[in-house]
Scaffold this active site. Sequence first.
Site, PDB file in Angstrom:
ATOM      1  N   GLY A 236      -1.611  -9.792  12.493  1.00  0.00           N
ATOM      2  CA  GLY A 236      -2.054  -8.183  12.829  1.00  0.00           C
ATOM      3  C   GLY A 236      -2.806  -7.625  11.419  1.00  0.00           C
TER       4      GLY A 236
ATOM      5  N   PRO B 299      -5.270 -11.545  17.925  1.00  0.00           N
ATOM      6  CA  PRO B 299      -5.799 -12.162  18.807  1.00  0.00           C
ATOM      7  C   PRO B 299      -7.076 -12.481  18.387  1.00  0.00           C
ATOM      8  CG  PRO B 299      -4.830  -9.992  19.250  1.00  0.00           C
ATOM      9  CD  PRO B 299      -4.577 -10.445  17.909  1.00  0.00           C
TER      10      PRO B 299
ATOM     11  N   SER C  63      -6.775  -7.751  10.034  1.00  0.00           N
ATOM     12  CA  SER C  63      -8.053  -8.269   8.889  1.00  0.00           C
ATOM     13  C   SER C  63      -8.520  -8.962   8.103  1.00  0.00           C
ATOM     14  CB  SER C  63      -8.827  -7.419   9.248  1.00  0.00           C
ATOM     15  OG  SER C  63      -8.901  -6.627   8.143  1.00  0.00           O
TER      16      SER C  63
ATOM     17  N   HIS D 116       1.041  -0.855  -0.347  1.00  0.00           N
ATOM     18  CA  HIS D 116      -0.163   0.099  -0.086  1.00  0.00           C
ATOM     19  C   HIS D 116       1.198   1.249   0.036  1.00  0.00           C
ATOM     20  CE1 HIS D 116      -3.548  -2.499   2.159  1.00  0.00           C
ATOM     21  NE2 HIS D 116      -3.674  -2.878   0.575  1.00  0.00           N
TER      22      HIS D 116
HETATM   23  P1  OAD Z   1      -7.061  -4.102   9.882  1.00  0.00           P
HETATM   24  O1  OAD Z   1      -7.878  -2.632  11.280  1.00  0.00           O
HETATM   25  O2  OAD Z   1      -8.164  -3.730   9.248  1.00  0.00           O
HETATM   26  O3  OAD Z   1      -6.643  -4.426  11.207  1.00  0.00           O
HETATM   27  C1  OAD Z   1      -5.958  -5.176  11.879  1.00  0.00           C
HETATM   28  C2  OAD Z   1      -6.238  -6.556  13.169  1.00  0.00           C
HETATM   29  O4  OAD Z   1      -4.606  -6.619  13.220  1.00  0.00           O
HETATM   30  C3  OAD Z   1      -7.459  -6.959  13.489  1.00  0.00           C
HETATM   31  O5  OAD Z   1      -7.818  -8.619  12.882  1.00  0.00           O
HETATM   32  C4  OAD Z   1      -6.912  -6.397  14.761  1.00  0.00           C
HETATM   33  O6  OAD Z   1      -7.383  -7.852  15.360  1.00  0.00           O
HETATM   34  C5  OAD Z   1      -5.439  -6.853  14.541  1.00  0.00           C
HETATM   35  N1  OAD Z   1      -4.077  -6.889  16.246  1.00  0.00           N
HETATM   36  C6  OAD Z   1      -4.942  -6.139  16.520  1.00  0.00           C
HETATM   37  N2  OAD Z   1      -3.444  -5.910  18.410  1.00  0.00           N
HETATM   38  C7  OAD Z   1      -2.714  -7.065  17.537  1.00  0.00           C
HETATM   39  C8  OAD Z   1      -1.319  -7.368  17.621  1.00  0.00           C
HETATM   40  N3  OAD Z   1      -1.483  -6.173  19.164  1.00  0.00           N
HETATM   41  N4  OAD Z   1      -1.236  -8.075  17.081  1.00  0.00           N
HETATM   42  C9  OAD Z   1      -1.593  -8.947  16.739  1.00  0.00           C
HETATM   43  N5  OAD Z   1      -2.747  -8.251  15.873  1.00  0.00           N
HETATM   44  C10 OAD Z   1      -3.392  -7.027  16.279  1.00  0.00           C
HETATM   45  O7  OAD Z   1      -5.712  -3.408   9.089  1.00  0.00           O
HETATM   46  P2  OAD Z   1      -5.135  -4.605   8.474  1.00  0.00           P
HETATM   47  O8  OAD Z   1      -5.663  -5.129   8.042  1.00  0.00           O
HETATM   48  O9  OAD Z   1      -3.727  -3.781   8.229  1.00  0.00           O
HETATM   49  O10 OAD Z   1      -5.155   0.448   3.353  1.00  0.00           O
HETATM   50  O11 OAD Z   1      -6.838  -3.212   6.938  1.00  0.00           O
HETATM   51  C11 OAD Z   1      -6.028  -3.255   5.763  1.00  0.00           C
HETATM   52  C12 OAD Z   1      -5.768  -2.071   4.922  1.00  0.00           C
HETATM   53  O12 OAD Z   1      -7.149  -1.920   5.117  1.00  0.00           O
HETATM   54  C13 OAD Z   1      -4.422  -0.847   5.574  1.00  0.00           C
HETATM   55  O13 OAD Z   1      -3.632  -1.621   4.263  1.00  0.00           O
HETATM   56  C14 OAD Z   1      -5.980  -0.452   5.148  1.00  0.00           C
HETATM   57  C15 OAD Z   1      -7.094  -0.284   6.029  1.00  0.00           C
HETATM   58  O14 OAD Z   1      -7.838   0.423   5.035  1.00  0.00           O
HETATM   59  C16 OAD Z   1      -4.880   1.060   3.167  1.00  0.00           C
HETATM   60  O15 OAD Z   1      -5.098   2.772   3.596  1.00  0.00           O
HETATM   61  C17 OAD Z   1      -4.724   0.999   1.365  1.00  0.00           C
END
Ligand code: OAD
Length: 237
Positions: free
Chosen positions: A173, A200, A175, A100
Amino acid sequence: MLTGAGVSAESGLGTFRGADGLWNRVNVEDYATPEAFHRRPAEVWRWYAERWRRMQAAAPNAGHQALVRWEGLFPSYLLVTQNIDGLHQRAGSRAVVELHGTLRRARCVSCGASVEMHIALTLPGEPPRCSGGEACGGFLRPDVVWFGEMLPAGAMERAVESAEAGDVFLVAGTSGTVFPAAGLIEVARRAGALVIEVNPEETAMSGLAHLRFAEPAGAALPRLTEEILEWRNRSRG
Ligand code: OAD
């Protein structure tokens, strides 16, 4: 492997979804689309400048640090991240694909010239104008991927190649809701990799994981890394 915002949560950076998620506080359409930048360039620039300052103030955590050691462990190892914060690289990872884009750089909307964000932020204007070699005067924008935009050239190709080639695919980490990034998990699974999820919470992709560690990345990744290193040392006799 694939990482998302959750690996930076323990560095104090917020995630996108969930109760405290960034996209629950601001509208994607107001900040993270090309149309938003066209309509409100100053607001969008200032918002990303503020996020950049927070990312600069954050430090890599034990999860980022553990992953540095995976380089060299597996021949096709590649750290594919959706994060724009640069914390994997600041921890020392080098084999990184930023699906990204990155907030460490700005780029000119007109000529494409690239400028380090810390320099862009010293230039006059919000957003500043391009003053690179071409000095074309176009607006500088964060070098991130906005909704509706293409991924950086070659990034997905490299990520798919690595997901298809590896014996192990670690997902931490994320979703698993944003495509095409989340599709890499399916690619790896279909190609026969052992899929390990560190999160988690259950995710959209948990069903594809052979192994799940329902823990924060900062706890699970260092332990998993130690176990892999021990296993490798034992198997080498
Ligand atoms: P999300 O906010 O969708 O998901 C974050 C994930 O991290 C969730 O499943 C949480 O349960 C998990 N989480 C939280 N704390 C954690 C920890 N300490 N250790 C491990 N996991 C943990 O974020 P992304 O999946 O990164 O895109 O989102 C994907 C994309 O959506 C991002 O890159 C961004 C966003 O829109 C763009 O901006 C293009």
